[in-house]
Write a protein that holds these residues in place. Structure first.
Motif, mmCIF file in Angstrom:
data_model
loop_
_atom_site.group_PDB
_atom_site.id
_atom_site.type_symbol
_atom_site.label_atom_id
_atom_site.label_comp_id
_atom_site.label_asym_id
_atom_site.label_seq_id
_atom_site.Cartn_x
_atom_site.Cartn_y
_atom_site.Cartn_z
ATOM 1 N N ASP A 195 -4.124 9.426 -5.366
ATOM 2 C CA ASP A 195 -5.228 9.433 -5.243
ATOM 3 C C ASP A 195 -5.880 7.318 -5.879
ATOM 4 O OD1 ASP A 195 -5.691 11.632 -4.846
ATOM 5 O OD2 ASP A 195 -6.217 12.508 -7.056
ATOM 6 N N ALA A 249 0.461 -1.094 -0.220
ATOM 7 C CA ALA A 249 -0.040 -0.105 -0.189
ATOM 8 C C ALA A 249 0.680 1.470 0.119
ATOM 9 C CB ALA A 249 -1.128 0.055 0.963
ATOM 10 N N ALA A 257 -4.608 5.253 -4.855
ATOM 11 C CA ALA A 257 -4.117 4.513 -3.608
ATOM 12 C C ALA A 257 -5.285 4.132 -2.736
ATOM 13 C CB ALA A 257 -2.891 4.625 -2.590
ATOM 14 N N ARG A 258 -5.710 6.042 -2.532
ATOM 15 C CA ARG A 258 -6.885 5.936 -1.486
ATOM 16 C C ARG A 258 -8.453 5.724 -1.554
ATOM 17 N NH1 ARG A 258 -8.138 12.585 -0.779
ATOM 18 N NH2 ARG A 258 -9.313 11.833 1.079
ATOM 19 N N ALA A 259 -8.318 5.347 -3.443
ATOM 20 C CA ALA A 259 -9.443 4.445 -3.868
ATOM 21 C C ALA A 259 -9.513 3.547 -3.621
ATOM 22 C CB ALA A 259 -9.651 5.205 -5.153
ATOM 23 N N PHE A 260 -9.165 2.777 -2.732
ATOM 24 C CA PHE A 260 -8.831 1.638 -3.065
ATOM 25 C C PHE A 260 -8.974 1.351 -1.661
ATOM 26 C CE2 PHE A 260 -8.026 2.002 -7.105
ATOM 27 C CZ PHE A 260 -9.589 0.686 -7.854
ATOM 28 N N GLY A 261 -8.706 2.411 -0.568
ATOM 29 C CA GLY A 261 -8.810 2.085 0.768
ATOM 30 C C GLY A 261 -7.743 2.634 1.868
ATOM 31 N N VAL A 262 -6.764 2.942 0.348
ATOM 32 C CA VAL A 262 -5.335 2.874 2.190
ATOM 33 C C VAL A 262 -5.030 4.838 2.698
ATOM 34 C CG1 VAL A 262 -3.008 3.499 1.379
ATOM 35 C CG2 VAL A 262 -3.960 2.004 -0.640
ATOM 36 N N LYS A 263 -5.895 4.155 3.626
ATOM 37 C CA LYS A 263 -4.940 5.721 4.191
ATOM 38 C C LYS A 263 -3.714 6.338 3.905
ATOM 39 C CE LYS A 263 -8.590 3.484 7.715
ATOM 40 N NZ LYS A 263 -8.704 2.600 8.148
ATOM 41 N N ILE A 264 -4.121 7.074 3.014
ATOM 42 C CA ILE A 264 -2.522 8.002 2.655
ATOM 43 C C ILE A 264 -1.610 8.682 3.841
ATOM 44 C CG2 ILE A 264 -3.493 7.660 0.818
ATOM 45 C CD1 ILE A 264 -3.355 10.593 0.596
#
Lengths: 237, 288
Positions: B175, B166, B177-184
């Protein structure tokens, strides 16, 4: 399932789409069609939280998503196959799928990978390969597989057929058809109007950021003037 | 024998460079910020190492405490100094970072005095004879051993765990990564924690090798680490590791053979200029 009401979105002061409303049930496909720059992709990106939402409501199974961040929306069941695929090129195929399954537990992750490999056996052969080295078609397959890893209730698909060979597009549409049978609601943005209309239960026509026609695909087919002009729009593109 | 000795000394120095520069690369790769204040964390690590060792007699405990505390300090630095500036142009963060670094030197001077601190009983000062006439200090063995272990741990984290995957995805396309649930936000904290704790380890090791920690010890580290990440190719972890070791070895040989012409730091920058003339993108950077 998915209920969108008076949705407006954009980039700062630039409005990309305004007053978009529709309802989509499980296993239904909504095709959003329109010319380039009409606001189709922005609407889709807004649903997943990646484009700023000005006002309106987005609900999945009655849960309001408007104030949720993208990483929270996927937990409510929305996943996206973005325009241009946007796979992670420096990660392997398997790692891309793992990112797609960020919110699921380990056993669901394995099931998700198996599902992706069953849909697209080529990905199984290339699972250790860097995603950036895949062909365009394989990258699209990966983008779809990645989006399915979170077991979405609503799948947003943007320009799936763009730049791909017809055979690969057929393969991708077969997967969408199977997902439809499995009660996944699909919002499809597609330049290829003919394909979009064939796949659709509902149609939303957007022109200059606004909805100019919406209804069932059957109703559209019974409006020959509009139907033919939309196909002309496709040929014009 | 001399060549081998110089080579080993170069690897020791290169390992230190790698630990420092890696944090800088991690931050640049994720946020595109030149984190000059990273060198302040290196110095802080050195101070904590000496103070805890002197207080407890345990160098191991000092290393662990330094890595944890400095890791947390790095996260705090991100939260307070960089996060509010993320929407600003990159030079704003750079200015903030330089200001932080200068301020930290003064804070160290006020808190610990201008002359530096030393170990009351410096640990690991013995040596072993590897083979006839070739000696290696325990401290030097520790530098190479610990650096290797930390690098392997980082490689394992980034390649073999879901968190690491991740993390790498976020570096490529935050962006998506966020869309797939990664808490950046968590990824950024992790990034600063790891980079800062590596800098702390380097600080403790440098203090061990020199038996001295002083307020300005981060100065050389800051510009040398910047040179290394440019040399390696901005944002490239592999490039940073190669550049660090290469520079360490080059400096080691250079001080013996061309030391009368150029001092250690001048050799490093002459090499940097030479490489950039041939490969402007650095050793492992993508095409410009």
């Amino acid at each position: 399932m998915l209920e969108v009401s008076k949705l407006s979105c954009g980039y700062g002061d630039i409005v990309a789409a305004r007053d978009i409303s529709f309802r989509l049930s499980s296993g239904e496909v909504l095709s959003i069609i329109g010319a380039n720059g009409a606001g189709k992709s922005s609407t889709l990106m807004c649903l997943s939280g990646l484009v700023e939402q000005y006002n309106g409501s987005i609900q999945v199974n009655g849960v309001e998503l408007a104030k949720l961040k993208p990483e929270q929306r996927i937990q409510k069941g929305i996943s996206i196959v973005p325009e241009g695929r946007r796979i992670f090129p420096d990660l392997s195929v398997l790692e891309n799928l793992i990112v797609g399954g960020q919110i699921v537990d380990k056993s669901t992750l394995h099931l998700g990978c198996e599902q992706a490999f069953n849909y697209f056996p080529r990905l199984r052969d290339r699972q250790r390969q860097l995603a950036g080295s895949l062909s365009g078609g394989e990258q699209q397959m990966l983008a779809i597989g990645r989006a399915l890893m979170s077991q979405p209730k609503v799948l947003l698909v943007d320009e799936m057929s763009l730049g791909l060979m017809p055979k690969v597009v057929d393969e991708c549409y077969e997967v969408l058809n199977d997902l439809k049978q499995k009660n996944v609601a699909i919002v499809l943005v597609e330049q290829n109007t003919e394909r979009a209309l064939n796949a659709a239960d509902q149609v939303l026509l957007i022109e200059a950021s606004q909805v100019t026609w919406q209804g069932s695909a059957e109703a559209l087919k019974q409006t020959p003037e509009l139907f033919n002009s939309l196909l002309g729009l496709h040929k014009g593109n | 024998m001399l060549y081998l000795e110089l080579f080993i000394q170069g690897l020791v120095q290169g390992s230190i460079y790698a630990l420092i520069a890696l944090g800088l690369t991690l931050v640049y790769g994720l946020l595109r910020i030149l984190h000059v204040a990273h060198a302040a964390l290196f110095t802080l690590g050195g101070y904590i190492g000496v103070i805890v060792t002197n207080a407890t007699g345990s160098f191991t405990l000092a290393m662990v405490v330094a890595m944890l505390v400095v890791g947390l300090a790095g996260m705090l630095m991100y939260k307070l100094a960089y996060e509010p500036l993320l929407s600003q142009p990159p030079y704003v963060s750079l200015i903030a970072s330089i200001a932080l670094f200068i301020a930290s030197e003064e804070i160290f001077r006020i808190a610990f005095g201008p002359y530096g601190l030393s170990y009351q009983t410096a640990p690991l000062q013995g040596h072993i004879e590897l083979f006839s006439g070739f000696y290696l200090k325990y401290a030097e063995i520790l530098v190479m051993g610990l650096s290797t272990i930390l690098m392997i741990a980082l490689a394992w984290l980034s390649m073999q765990t879901r968190t690491g995957v991740a993390w790498r995805a976020t570096v490529t396309d935050p962006d998506m990564a966020r869309a797939f649930g990664v808490k950046i936000q968590n990824v950024r904290y992790l990034n600063f924690f790891i980079g800062s704790s590596f800098a702390a380890a380097a600080g403790v090791l440098v203090a061990l090798l020199n038996n001295l920690v002083e307020p300005t010890m981060g100065s050389v580290a800051s510009y040398k680490a910047l040179a290394i990440i440019v040399l390696g190719g901005l944002g490239s972890i592999r490039g940073t590791l190669i550049a660090s070791l290469l520079l360490g070895v080059l400096e080691s040989f250079g001080t013996i053979y061309i030391g009368h012409l150029l001092d250690r730091d001048a050799i490093a920058f002459a090499f940097l200029i030479l490489v950039l003339m041939i490969r402007p993108q650095g050793l492992m950077g993508g095409k410009l």
